[in-house]
Design an enzyme around this catalytic site. Structure first.
Site, short mmCIF file in Angstrom:
data_model
loop_
_atom_site.label_atom_id
_atom_site.label_comp_id
_atom_site.label_asym_id
_atom_site.label_seq_id
_atom_site.Cartn_x
_atom_site.Cartn_y
_atom_site.Cartn_z
N LYS A 1 9.57 -0.49 2.74
CA LYS A 1 8.83 -0.16 1.51
C LYS A 1 9.52 0.98 0.77
O LYS A 1 9.77 2.04 1.32
CB LYS A 1 7.39 0.23 1.86
N GLU B 1 -0.93 -5.25 4.85
CA GLU B 1 -0.28 -3.97 5.15
C GLU B 1 -1.18 -3.16 6.08
O GLU B 1 -2.41 -3.18 5.94
CB GLU B 1 -0.07 -3.19 3.84
N CYS C 1 2.57 -3.51 -1.42
CA CYS C 1 1.54 -2.70 -2.08
C CYS C 1 2.03 -1.97 -3.34
O CYS C 1 2.24 -2.59 -4.38
CB CYS C 1 0.93 -1.72 -1.07
#
Length: 448
Positions: A126, A27, A159
Site C-alpha cells: 500500500k 483490508e 483503500c
C-alpha cells in the site's frame, strides 16, 4: 489470524461452489486493527516477490515461517479459485540504507493474490497509508501491480490509494487493466465519502470493474462492499444494523472496454462552460463538509435554476421537486480547494444535498433519510479535470438505479426516467491531481 481465516474459508468455499473465479477479502481482515509497530510485528510474514514462482501450499518452508500465506495458498488451490487477501509484509534492512527504520525492518500493508493453483501471483505494498496506520512504512516507490488471468487483466491497490493518481489512476490509464481488486477498511464519511456511492462512481468514471471488499464493522461505520462495472452497479451491500458480513457474487464482463455498452468519454466541463450562470435571487452561505468550506445556496422553490461558484468552479443545477416541503431543506454547494485533513488532495466538487435539519448551519452534516422527491435534475460544473466521479445516493443510503439517471457526454448528471427520487445527495466529485502537494511520507521535492 487463524480464526479470521476460518471465516474467510467459509466464504471462499461458498464462492467457489457457486462458480466464482476470484474472491476479494477486506483490508485488515486477517489480523484486525489498532496496532503499534511493535505489536503488529509477530503478525507479519516475509512475502517474496511473485517472480520466485512459489506455491506455499506445496512448499511451506521455503521463505521461513509463513503459515498465513500457506493457508491462503491452500484455500486457493483446494477450491480452484483466485484469492485476494490483505496481510503484512516485513523486510529486514540495515544501516547501509539511510531510510532503514531504527528497528531494522520495513513493515508494509500488503495485498497478496494466489491463483487457482495456489501460486503467489501478485504482491502489492500500500502506497498511500491513511493517517492512523502508524504500524506500517510508506514504500519508497509506487508499485503498479497487475496480474493476468483467463478472465481479464487485473490491477490491485488498497483503500486510501483510490484518492491518488499513484497508483490508482496510473494502473487503469497506463496499464489498461480490465478490473481492479480492492481490499478496503472504509470508514463511511457522509455525505460525500460513503463507500458504496464513492466506489461505484470511481468505477464508472475510470471505466473499469471494481471489486471492493470492505470490512464490516458497524461501530466504526465501516460497511459497504460492492461489485461495480463501468456501465452499472452489479451488486452492493450496505447495512448498519447487523454485525454479520455478507458474501456477494456477480457476473462481470471480463473485458469491459470491448463491450458495446462501454460508456463514452465525458467532457466534464463542456455543458457548464457553454451556459451563462443562472441568475436567481439567492444568498450564498458557507458550510462545512469533512473539514472543507463549501459555498452553498438554498433551494427555495420546487422548481428553479441555480448557479453557485467558488474560485474557478461554477456549479449549475436545474431541478423540479414533486413538492417543496417545509420540513426539509436542500442546498447546492461548490468547493474548489485543497483538502488538508487526514491526507492532502485537491478537490473540485459540485453537490446537491439535503441539510440535516431546516437550519442552514447543518448543510453538509450527515443525514440518513429524505422525503422530498426530485422528478427532474441536471447538475454540471466547470471542472478543470477529467477525473470526476458522479454519485447519487437516495434515502436510506441506497444507490439510485442507472435507469433513473445518466451522465451525458457534455458533463451533466441528469434524470432520465421522470420517476420521483428521494435524493439524499448527488455529487460530481472532481480530483485535480496536478494540484496535489507531494505525497504524505515523502520528503520535499518528490512529486507524484
Amino acid at each position: 489470524m487463524n480464526k479470521n481465516i476460518d471465516v474467510l474459508e467459509k466464504a471462499v468455499k461458498l464462492a467457489a461452489k457457486q462458480g466464482a473465479h476470484i474472491i476479494v477479502t477486506p483490508e485488515d481482515g486477517i489480523y484486525g486493527w489498532v496496532f503499534t509497530r511493535e505489536s503488529i510485528y509477530p503478525y507479519l510474514e516475509d512475502i517474496p516477490d511473485p517472480e520466485v514462482n512459489w506455491i506455499p501450499c506445496r512448499d511451506p518452508g521455503r521463505f521461513g515461517n509463513t503459515p498465513v500465506q500457506e493457508r491462503l495458498s491452500c484455500l486457493a488451490k483446494d477450491n480452484s479459485i483466485y484469492v485476494v487477501a490483505n496481510i503484512g509484509d516485513k523486510k529486514l534492512c540495515n544501516a547501509s540504507d539511510p531510510q532503514c527504520p531504527p528497528d531494522g525492518r520495513y513493515q508494509y500493508n500488503t495485498d497478496v493474490v494466489f491463483d487457482s493453483q495456489g501460486k503467489l501471483v501478485a504482491r502489492y505494498h500500500k502506497y498511500n497509508l491513511f493517517a492512523p496506520e502508524i504500524q506500517f512504512d510508506f514504500p519508497k516507490d509506487s508499485e503498479f501491480v497487475t496480474f493476468y488471468t483467463p478472465f481479464g487483466k487485473f490491477g490491485i491497490f488498497t483503500c486510501f490509494d483510490i484518492f491518488s493518481y499513484d497508483p490508482a489512476v496510473v494502473v487503469v490509464d497506463e496499464f489498461q487493466v480490465d478490473s481492479i481488486v480492492y481490499p478496503t477498511a472504509w470508514y463511511n464519511t457522509l455525505p460525500l465519502l460513503s463507500a458504496v456511492p464513492f466506489h461505484s462512481a470511481w468505477a464508472k468514471a475510470m471505466g473499469v470493474n471494481l471489486l471492493a471488499a470492505n470490512t464490516h464493522n458497524t461501530s466504526m461505520h465501516m460497511t459497504g462492499s460492492g461489485l461495480y462495472a463501468p456501465e452499472a452497479v452489479k451488486g452492493y451491500h450496505y447495512d448498519m444494523e447487523t454485525e454479520s458480513g455478507q458474501l456477494m457474487l456477480s457476473e462481470l464482463k471480463s473485458r469491459p472496454r470491448r463491450e458495446p455498452t462501454y460508456p463514452a468519454a465525458v467532457d466534464w466541463s463542456a455543458y457548464a462552460s457553454s451556459v451563462e450562470p443562472f441568475s436567481s435571487e439567492q444568498s450564498d452561505f458557507p458550510g462545512m463538509i469533512y473539514f472543507d468550506e463549501f459555498t452553498f445556496t438554498e433551494l427555495k422553490r420546487n422548481t428553479e435554476n441555480y448557479t453557485v461558484c467558488q474560485k474557478d468552479l461554477c456549479c449549475h443545477l436545474t431541478y423540479k421537486m414533486s413538492e417543496k416541503r417545509t420540513d426539509e431543506v436542500y442546498a447546492l454547494g461548490a468547493f474548489d480547494g485543497l483538502h488538508t485533513v487526514e491526507g492532502q488532495y485537491y478537490l473540485q466538487i459540485c453537490t446537491l444535498l439535503k441539510c440535516q435539519t431546516t437550519d442552514l448551519k447543518t448543510c453538509g452534516e450527515p443525514v440518513g433519510s429524505a422525503f422530498t422527491k426530485f422528478e427532474e435534475f441536471s447538475l454540471s460544473g466547470t471542472f478543470r479535470t477529467r477525473y470526476v466521479f458522479p454519485q447519487i445516493t437516495l434515502s436510506g443510503s441506497q444507490l439510485a438505479p442507472e435507469r433513473h439517471y445518466e451522465i451525458s457526454r457534455d458533463g451533466r448528471l441528469r434524470s432520465r426516467s421522470g420517476a420521483p427520487l428521494p435524493v439524499l445527495v448527488m455529487a460530481l466529485y472532481g480530483r485535480v491531481f496536478e494540484k496535489d502537494p507531494p505525497r504524505l511520507g515523502q520528503g520535499p521535492g518528490k512529486l507524484q
